[in-house]
Every structure is written in structure tokens, then in C-alpha cells.
Design a protein around this motif. Structure first.
Motif, PDB file in Angstrom:
ATOM      1  N   LEU A   1      49.396 -22.879 -58.879  1.00  0.00           N
ATOM      2  CA  LEU A   1      48.882 -23.283 -60.190  1.00  0.00           C
ATOM      3  C   LEU A   1      47.844 -24.393 -60.064  1.00  0.00           C
ATOM      4  CD1 LEU A   1      52.157 -23.135 -62.311  1.00  0.00           C
ATOM      5  CD2 LEU A   1      50.245 -21.514 -62.350  1.00  0.00           C
ATOM      6  N   VAL A   2      48.112 -25.384 -59.229  1.00  0.00           N
ATOM      7  CA  VAL A   2      47.153 -26.469 -59.023  1.00  0.00           C
ATOM      8  C   VAL A   2      45.860 -25.910 -58.445  1.00  0.00           C
ATOM      9  CG1 VAL A   2      46.673 -28.550 -57.664  1.00  0.00           C
ATOM     10  CG2 VAL A   2      48.845 -28.326 -58.885  1.00  0.00           C
ATOM     11  N   ASP A   3      45.958 -24.996 -57.492  1.00  0.00           N
ATOM     12  CA  ASP A   3      44.763 -24.401 -56.889  1.00  0.00           C
ATOM     13  C   ASP A   3      43.910 -23.670 -57.928  1.00  0.00           C
ATOM     14  OD1 ASP A   3      45.392 -25.382 -54.376  1.00  0.00           O
ATOM     15  OD2 ASP A   3      46.109 -23.453 -53.595  1.00  0.00           O
ATOM     16  N   VAL A   4      44.542 -22.855 -58.774  1.00  0.00           N
ATOM     17  CA  VAL A   4      43.744 -22.110 -59.756  1.00  0.00           C
ATOM     18  C   VAL A   4      43.114 -23.048 -60.785  1.00  0.00           C
ATOM     19  CG1 VAL A   4      44.962 -19.918 -59.433  1.00  0.00           C
ATOM     20  CG2 VAL A   4      45.660 -21.434 -61.258  1.00  0.00           C
TER      21      VAL A   4
ATOM     22  N   VAL B   1      57.495 -27.953 -62.928  1.00  0.00           N
ATOM     23  CA  VAL B   1      56.180 -27.478 -62.496  1.00  0.00           C
ATOM     24  C   VAL B   1      55.384 -26.973 -63.699  1.00  0.00           C
ATOM     25  CG1 VAL B   1      54.985 -25.667 -61.198  1.00  0.00           C
ATOM     26  CG2 VAL B   1      56.853 -26.944 -60.133  1.00  0.00           C
ATOM     27  N   LEU B   2      56.023 -26.200 -64.556  1.00  0.00           N
ATOM     28  CA  LEU B   2      55.335 -25.654 -65.729  1.00  0.00           C
ATOM     29  C   LEU B   2      54.895 -26.763 -66.687  1.00  0.00           C
ATOM     30  CD1 LEU B   2      57.624 -22.561 -66.339  1.00  0.00           C
ATOM     31  CD2 LEU B   2      55.310 -22.561 -65.364  1.00  0.00           C
TER      32      LEU B   2
ATOM     33  N   HIS C   1      50.487 -30.308 -68.895  1.00  0.00           N
ATOM     34  CA  HIS C   1      49.826 -31.601 -69.122  1.00  0.00           C
ATOM     35  C   HIS C   1      48.473 -31.671 -68.427  1.00  0.00           C
ATOM     36  CE1 HIS C   1      53.043 -33.247 -71.446  1.00  0.00           C
ATOM     37  NE2 HIS C   1      53.927 -33.070 -70.472  1.00  0.00           N
ATOM     38  N   ARG C   2      48.391 -31.127 -67.232  1.00  0.00           N
ATOM     39  CA  ARG C   2      47.119 -31.117 -66.499  1.00  0.00           C
ATOM     40  C   ARG C   2      46.068 -30.319 -67.270  1.00  0.00           C
ATOM     41  NH1 ARG C   2      45.671 -31.039 -60.441  1.00  0.00           N
ATOM     42  NH2 ARG C   2      47.708 -32.021 -60.272  1.00  0.00           N
TER      43      ARG C   2
END
Length: 125
Positions: free
Chosen positions: A34-37, A62-63, A68-69
Motif C-alpha cells: 500500500l505504501v509503495d502504490v 495498516v488500513l 490517514h496517509r
């Protein structure tokens, strides 16, 4: 069932498909994907959890973190949760108030605006 996470583009949306058990051992792989995408520029995600058999608090964390990101960049995250067990988890934790949750990927796609807003890293459209 082995844990698997994959992603693909669907117009301006990124669909992330997760299957297996999402727990303390597998959550780091989901977070990394998720961080990568998101770092690659994806702002509007649909996370399809319909193949997830088990979800613990680390998976939920994680979700929430990705929510928030994305929110900080005017992005969105929508979840697909086909099973009653996962739906109960989101209801009991009150995360059904935070996330838009649909029972199928088709319904999640239909609920998306045709052209979600695009924002660059500075927040301008």
C-alpha cells in the motif's frame, strides 16, 4: 490459504486485492504494498478484502494508517468486504464509520465518481 496481495490500475483507481489471513505476520506485506502504490502516485484505492479469511488488529491498523496517509493528499480508500465476519469486525471497531465499505468489487467500482479528483503532491488539482 496462503497470503497474497496484488494491485492493478483501473482508470484512475488502484485496486489492491488481498487474500488469506491478514495478521501480525502478513500485515507488513500489505503495508509495504500500500505504501509503495501511494508513493508511486496512487491517490484513490479500492482494497478488495473479499478473499481475506481472518483479519486482526494489525491488519486494521495498516488500513487506518493508509487512510490517514491518503487523506493528507485528498486521496480515498474504499474497502470491499464480502463476508459477515469481516463486516462484523469493522462494525464492532466502528471502522465502518471511517471507511466506505461495499459487499463486492463491482459495487465499489460503481460507487466511485467517474473522474475522481486528481491532486499532485502539493495538494493542487
Amino acid at each position: 490459504m496462503d497470503f497474497a496481495v496484488d494491485h492493478r490500475l483501473h482508470g484512475k483507481l488502484t485496486i489492491v486485492t488481498v487474500s488469506g489471513e491478514l495478521d501480525v505476520f502478513t500485515s507488513p506485506r500489505l503495508r509495504e504494498t500500500l505504501v509503495d502504490v501511494v508513493e508511486d502516485g496512487a491517490l484513490h484505492l479500492i482494497v478488495d478484502l473479499s478473499g481475506v479469511e481472518f483479519l486482526d488488529s494489525t491488519g486494521l491498523g495498516v488500513l487506518v494508517g493508509i487512510h490517514h496517509r491518503l487523506q493528507a493528499h485528498d486521496g480515498t480508500i474504499t474497502l470491499v468486504s464480502a463476508g459477515d465476519r469481516l463486516s462484523r469486525v469493522f462494525h464492532v471497531t466502528r471502522l465502518d464509520k471511517l471507511f466506505e465499505i461495499h459487499p463486492s468489487l463491482d459495487e465499489a467500482l460503481q460507487a466511485q465518481p467517474e473522474h475522481p479528483p486528481t491532486a499532485d503532491r502539493s495538494g493542487k488539482e
